[in-house]
Motif scaffolding. Structure first.
Motif, PDB file in Angstrom:
ATOM      1  N   PHE A   1       3.444  -4.931 -12.191  1.00 32.10           N
ATOM      2  CA  PHE A   1       3.782  -6.019 -11.277  1.00 32.10           C
ATOM      3  C   PHE A   1       5.271  -6.046 -10.926  1.00 32.10           C
ATOM      4  N   ASN A   2       6.110  -6.062 -11.940  1.00 28.51           N
ATOM      5  CA  ASN A   2       7.540  -6.196 -11.665  1.00 28.51           C
ATOM      6  C   ASN A   2       8.181  -4.922 -11.116  1.00 28.51           C
ATOM      7  N   GLU A   3       7.581  -3.786 -11.436  1.00 28.56           N
ATOM      8  CA  GLU A   3       8.059  -2.540 -10.825  1.00 28.56           C
ATOM      9  C   GLU A   3       7.885  -2.631  -9.310  1.00 28.56           C
ATOM     10  N   LEU A   4       6.694  -3.061  -8.938  1.00 24.67           N
ATOM     11  CA  LEU A   4       6.375  -3.197  -7.519  1.00 24.67           C
ATOM     12  C   LEU A   4       7.296  -4.219  -6.869  1.00 24.67           C
ATOM     13  N   ARG A   5       7.509  -5.294  -7.570  1.00 24.00           N
ATOM     14  CA  ARG A   5       8.361  -6.378  -7.053  1.00 24.00           C
ATOM     15  C   ARG A   5       9.776  -5.894  -6.769  1.00 24.00           C
TER      16      ARG A   5
ATOM     17  N   VAL B   1       0.299  -5.435 -16.579  1.00 23.48           N
ATOM     18  CA  VAL B   1      -0.733  -5.338 -15.535  1.00 23.48           C
ATOM     19  C   VAL B   1      -0.385  -4.177 -14.626  1.00 23.48           C
ATOM     20  N   GLU B   2      -1.316  -3.274 -14.489  1.00 20.15           N
ATOM     21  CA  GLU B   2      -1.077  -2.095 -13.652  1.00 20.15           C
ATOM     22  C   GLU B   2      -1.883  -2.178 -12.366  1.00 20.15           C
ATOM     23  N   TYR B   3      -1.207  -1.870 -11.276  1.00 14.01           N
ATOM     24  CA  TYR B   3      -1.880  -1.849  -9.979  1.00 14.01           C
ATOM     25  C   TYR B   3      -1.914  -0.419  -9.461  1.00 14.01           C
TER      26      TYR B   3
ATOM     27  N   ILE C   1       0.829  -1.199   0.000  1.00 12.05           N
ATOM     28  CA  ILE C   1       0.000   0.000   0.000  1.00 12.05           C
ATOM     29  C   ILE C   1       0.868   1.255   0.000  1.00 12.05           C
ATOM     30  N   LEU C   2       1.924   1.242   0.811  1.00  9.57           N
ATOM     31  CA  LEU C   2       2.823   2.396   0.855  1.00  9.57           C
ATOM     32  C   LEU C   2       3.466   2.639  -0.513  1.00  9.57           C
ATOM     33  N   HIS C   3       3.917   1.568  -1.144  1.00 11.80           N
ATOM     34  CA  HIS C   3       4.576   1.733  -2.438  1.00 11.80           C
ATOM     35  C   HIS C   3       3.597   2.198  -3.502  1.00 11.80           C
ATOM     36  N   LEU C   4       2.410   1.597  -3.502  1.00 12.17           N
ATOM     37  CA  LEU C   4       1.401   2.023  -4.475  1.00 12.17           C
ATOM     38  C   LEU C   4       0.955   3.450  -4.192  1.00 12.17           C
TER      39      LEU C   4
ATOM     40  N   ASP D   1      11.557  -4.769  -1.397  1.00  6.68           N
ATOM     41  CA  ASP D   1      12.752  -5.588  -1.288  1.00  6.68           C
ATOM     42  C   ASP D   1      12.464  -6.896  -0.564  1.00  6.68           C
ATOM     43  N   GLY D   2      12.776  -8.000  -1.232  1.00  5.11           N
ATOM     44  CA  GLY D   2      12.674  -9.298  -0.572  1.00  5.11           C
ATOM     45  C   GLY D   2      11.384 -10.055  -0.839  1.00  5.11           C
ATOM     46  N   ILE D   3      10.428  -9.423  -1.488  1.00 10.51           N
ATOM     47  CA  ILE D   3       9.163 -10.120  -1.739  1.00 10.51           C
ATOM     48  C   ILE D   3       9.335 -11.056  -2.940  1.00 10.51           C
ATOM     49  N   SER D   4       8.699 -12.205  -2.852  1.00  8.04           N
ATOM     50  CA  SER D   4       8.774 -13.154  -3.960  1.00  8.04           C
ATOM     51  C   SER D   4       7.589 -12.940  -4.895  1.00  8.04           C
ATOM     52  N   GLN D   5       7.728 -13.510  -6.075  1.00 12.63           N
ATOM     53  CA  GLN D   5       6.680 -13.379  -7.082  1.00 12.63           C
ATOM     54  C   GLN D   5       5.342 -13.874  -6.529  1.00 12.63           C
ATOM     55  N   ARG D   6       5.396 -15.044  -5.917  1.00 14.35           N
ATOM     56  CA  ARG D   6       4.165 -15.626  -5.403  1.00 14.35           C
ATOM     57  C   ARG D   6       3.527 -14.774  -4.320  1.00 14.35           C
ATOM     58  N   MET D   7       4.350 -14.308  -3.385  1.00 14.04           N
ATOM     59  CA  MET D   7       3.801 -13.539  -2.275  1.00 14.04           C
ATOM     60  C   MET D   7       3.226 -12.209  -2.754  1.00 14.04           C
TER      61      MET D   7
END
Lengths: 141, 141
Positions: B60-64, B100-102, B49-52, B68-74
């Motif tokens: 998706f991958n920008e957010l990823r 995909v945009e969030y 939420i903070l990043h968005l 830092d440290g989050i996995s694709q699945r999570m």
DNA sequence: ACCTTTGGGTTACCAAAAGTAACTATTGGC
DNA sequence: GCCAATAGTTACTTTTGGTAACCCAAAGGT
């Protein structure tokens, strides 16, 4: 060329969010938010803080009765964690049967303010969230 | 007879905390705080939420990369949860490679305020917490 | 003398959630 | 015909959350 218009308030909130997620390189590889959320972001910590914040101090089983659904072990674990972070004090009285009193420290009190904000948000927006969930469930079916 | 002196501000905070932890009997056996914390109180939701909230929208991958440290699945799991609660929107563009945009919804934006409070608290008090932890670790040794 | 109760835990165990690594689909460019 | 890029999913492992049963010490009942 695309022009994005952002009002002043939004810009301010974005700046605040950006500031928080910034990782200071001198800290041990984790930004404070991460660090603190790891501790208080679990299922029971914030609830414990709210309950302890609603009164002067509470004994172990008083707290246990108030936090609906928490088990003995989880309350112990949660309180030890909060104690380790300096958010609550644990005072043991050498009596039989034993008496242990828990209370918020000054640090814990200061957190209470932010937690209440979050709690109020939850109370206000609970219907909107319930509705969103409903929509999702229906859409999936 | 014991007399407890509590200043006006403390009394106010206590009342606010008490109000939040009160379980309304008409809700399905859970107070709103419990309910909302179960969703946003995990390791990644508030960070997402903070990043968005720090920008217009993110892929998706920008957010990823930013979290830092989050996995694709999570990240997928977290975003789906936030989407289900109406806090973020998920917009799929029919392109190859996919896009995909969030982005935060209005509801998500409103939560951002409370989250920033918490983030600021974390930033301010991180040293105090680090110190408390240190003390505990030393005391245990 | 023995059993139960009381308060604040701990221990052993099990289920659920978080996390990891490898796999998938699509297609434009080389 | 093969590789790269994006946004995932699936199968598997590890960590965490949660439950049930037990422990201690003294007081009170019978």
């Amino acid at each position: 060329m695309e022009v994005t218009v952002v009002d002043a308030q939004t810009a301010e909130v974005r700046a605040a969010a950006k500031k928080i997620i910034t990782v200071p390189p001198d800290s041990f590889a984790l930004c404070p938010v991460r660090d603190i959320l790891d501790r208080i972001g679990d299922k029971w910590s914030l609830l414990s803080i709210l309950h302890l914040g609603s009164t002067e101090s509470l004994r172990f089983n008083e707290l246990r009765k108030r936090i609906d659904g928490i088990s003995q072990r989880m309350l112990t674990v949660t309180l030890r964690g909060l104690e380790a972070d300096g958010l609550v004090t644990r005072t043991v009285y050498a009596e039989v049967p034993p008496r242990v009193e828990y209370a918020l420290t000054e640090l814990g009190q200061s957190l209470l303010g932010a937690v209440i904000q979050l709690g109020n948000w939850a109370a206000v927006h609970a219907p909107a969230i319930a509705e969103a969930r409903q929509r999702m469930t229906l859409a999936a079916a």
